[in-house]
Design an enzyme around this catalytic site. Sequence first.
Site, PDB file in Angstrom:
ATOM      1  N   GLU A 348     -15.731   0.334 -30.441  1.00  0.00           N
ATOM      2  CA  GLU A 348     -16.393  -0.906 -30.838  1.00  0.00           C
ATOM      3  C   GLU A 348     -17.444  -1.367 -29.826  1.00  0.00           C
ATOM      4  O   GLU A 348     -18.234  -2.261 -30.099  1.00  0.00           O
ATOM      5  CB  GLU A 348     -15.354  -2.026 -31.012  1.00  0.00           C
ATOM      6  CG  GLU A 348     -14.481  -1.901 -32.257  1.00  0.00           C
ATOM      7  CD  GLU A 348     -13.249  -1.019 -32.050  1.00  0.00           C
ATOM      8  OE1 GLU A 348     -13.246  -0.215 -31.097  1.00  0.00           O
ATOM      9  OE2 GLU A 348     -12.301  -1.133 -32.854  1.00  0.00           O
ATOM     10  N   LYS A 457       7.658  -6.800 -23.610  1.00  0.00           N
ATOM     11  CA  LYS A 457       8.029  -8.186 -23.322  1.00  0.00           C
ATOM     12  C   LYS A 457       9.537  -8.296 -23.125  1.00  0.00           C
ATOM     13  O   LYS A 457      10.299  -8.212 -24.085  1.00  0.00           O
ATOM     14  CB  LYS A 457       7.575  -9.116 -24.448  1.00  0.00           C
ATOM     15  CG  LYS A 457       7.543 -10.564 -24.004  1.00  0.00           C
ATOM     16  CD  LYS A 457       6.843 -11.437 -25.025  1.00  0.00           C
ATOM     17  CE  LYS A 457       6.474 -12.771 -24.415  1.00  0.00           C
ATOM     18  NZ  LYS A 457       5.783 -13.634 -25.349  1.00  0.00           N
ATOM     19  N   TRP A 462       6.122 -10.169 -19.152  1.00  0.00           N
ATOM     20  CA  TRP A 462       5.446  -8.926 -19.538  1.00  0.00           C
ATOM     21  C   TRP A 462       5.656  -7.819 -18.513  1.00  0.00           C
ATOM     22  O   TRP A 462       5.544  -8.046 -17.316  1.00  0.00           O
ATOM     23  CB  TRP A 462       3.949  -9.167 -19.690  1.00  0.00           C
ATOM     24  CG  TRP A 462       3.605 -10.089 -20.818  1.00  0.00           C
ATOM     25  CD1 TRP A 462       3.155 -11.380 -20.702  1.00  0.00           C
ATOM     26  CD2 TRP A 462       3.673  -9.819 -22.221  1.00  0.00           C
ATOM     27  NE1 TRP A 462       2.932 -11.909 -21.948  1.00  0.00           N
ATOM     28  CE2 TRP A 462       3.248 -10.974 -22.900  1.00  0.00           C
ATOM     29  CE3 TRP A 462       4.059  -8.703 -22.971  1.00  0.00           C
ATOM     30  CZ2 TRP A 462       3.186 -11.061 -24.282  1.00  0.00           C
ATOM     31  CZ3 TRP A 462       4.003  -8.787 -24.353  1.00  0.00           C
ATOM     32  CH2 TRP A 462       3.578  -9.955 -24.998  1.00  0.00           C
TER      33      TRP A 462
END
Length: 562
Positions: A348, A457, A462
């Site tokens: 992208e 998680k 995290w």
Amino acid sequence: MNGNIQAGYARLLGTFMLGLMQNWPLLCHKVLDHAARVHPRRTVVSYAADGVFETTYAQIRARALRVAQRLRMEGIQPGERVATLASNTARHLEVWYGATGMGAVYHPVNPRLFPEQIVYIIQHASDRLIFADPAYVPLLESLVDRLPGVHRFVVLTSAANMPATTLPGAIDYESWLAEVRGGDGENSWASFDENTGAGLFYTSGTTGRPKGVLYSHRSIVLLSLTVNAPDMYGFTARDVVLMAVPMYHANGWSWPYTAPMAGASLILPGTRLDGASLCELAQRHRATLSGGVPTVWQGYLDHCAKTGERAASLGRLFIGGSPCPEVMLRAFEQDHGIDVVHAWGMTEMGPTGSACVMTPETAQLTGAERMALRQRQGRVPFLVELKLADEAGKTLPWDDQATGHLHVRGPCILREYFGGEEQRLLDSDGYFDTGDVGAIDANGFIHITDRAKDLIKSGGEWISSVELENAALLHPAVQEAAAIAAADAKWGERPLMVLVLKPGCALTQEELAAHLAARVPRWWLPDAVVFAGELPHTATGKVNKARLREQYQDWSTKRGSD
Ligand code: ADP
């Protein structure tokens, strides 16, 4: 507006325009024109299935002009996509430049995608014509019934080497090109707006269906210029570039443009991307730089470790596409004297988004601090604007503490996917959320901790799968490592580590835990370690975490019943 006002307005505009510079559209074929005129003798060596060919940018230009004319004869319209299923060769390059030179769009298809994905994207792009290496003819034959829109297959070889095939309208490339009326082709490219589409690339679809990103002439030329700054790729006319990044992977990282722009020689290795071949080609052609995903360069390191060979001319390697492990950085730097530049990007983004090159502030670092910096993804070049934001889109500081999503905007970053899927991709300031999570330090060095979907998680905190893998790879017995989230009743998710060991090596879960405990917080230690024969990879050579998660989704249930 009445006539007088209109005329006055035009006069006023004319006055302002006086003294402005030439408005020259940024078109891909201008790159080849430049290379043919200014670097006519720089060689391009092409490892095709039917032989090794040495050519020049001037010859590639002459043949690309014929491709443009031949495509017109074929009835290809400006804006239409033509597909390629091909490795890196000079013929493939000619097709790219020929297609864009008549206003059409090249659409390289990654032949390592699943057959369903190949069918999906060829249909989605409405390709009618496919250029394919002889090696992919059997694959296309198995798919052709599902490709009713494709009316012609041009096999990238000569008449003498044309394989027997049932593909409709199949012809070898050299005979196809020879059909150009008058023999030499028209001597000019088409002219059109720089915002015309030039190259179409699909993300490999590790998350849902493949999505197309249509690069324009303008975005390709701008990005190729910007990534060739000295602190990015920095190709020169003295370089010999071993193009190990497949052209079908995100515009070949722009190298098919940056090399001719700079007048660097190109080695197009075809399918010779294994470690032994890369080492041999680099030595034979005295390649000065190369690059690619870590998996490809791991093959090179393994080959060198086994044989003691080295490509002494190789000075720089650009490694990206997935995180470059510390162990790889060390091996190239310490054992090979090669400067590894860690680069980050995504389809992208055209695709290159950053490169890790030292600044005056970081050049003094030594030891562990220096290594930690070199593992970062580096800084964005001009034309890539970067924002760090939390889940709610709130901007976060570049203090190396705040962790959030990396958002980007710029003239080489997508606005929408091809076909208009997923509208409203950008936020109100025009930023695109890359889905990559990390922190940025005060000097602008990015540190990607994970893809948002790969983070683990545990108990609301995290864990970075990348850092766990990096730490595991530092163990001498570990060949490949992947950390994924496994469902856990108490913590939500816990890390599960899947390891491939080096041949003849052994390792227990306890030994691994002791090794990791010295490098990551204790609560990050994987709850389970699985020793596997191999890891699944995506079509671009990255570890396929989505597949691994599927494979181990019921791990905790299984573990419970053990
Ligand atoms: P796909 O999404 O199908 O893998 P891309 O090749 O566009 O296709 O992958 C882009 C993604 O690869 C990025 O969003 C990022 O997660 C990852 N990536 C690329 N380079 C790096 C890097 N140097 N370090 C960490 N992750 C990287």
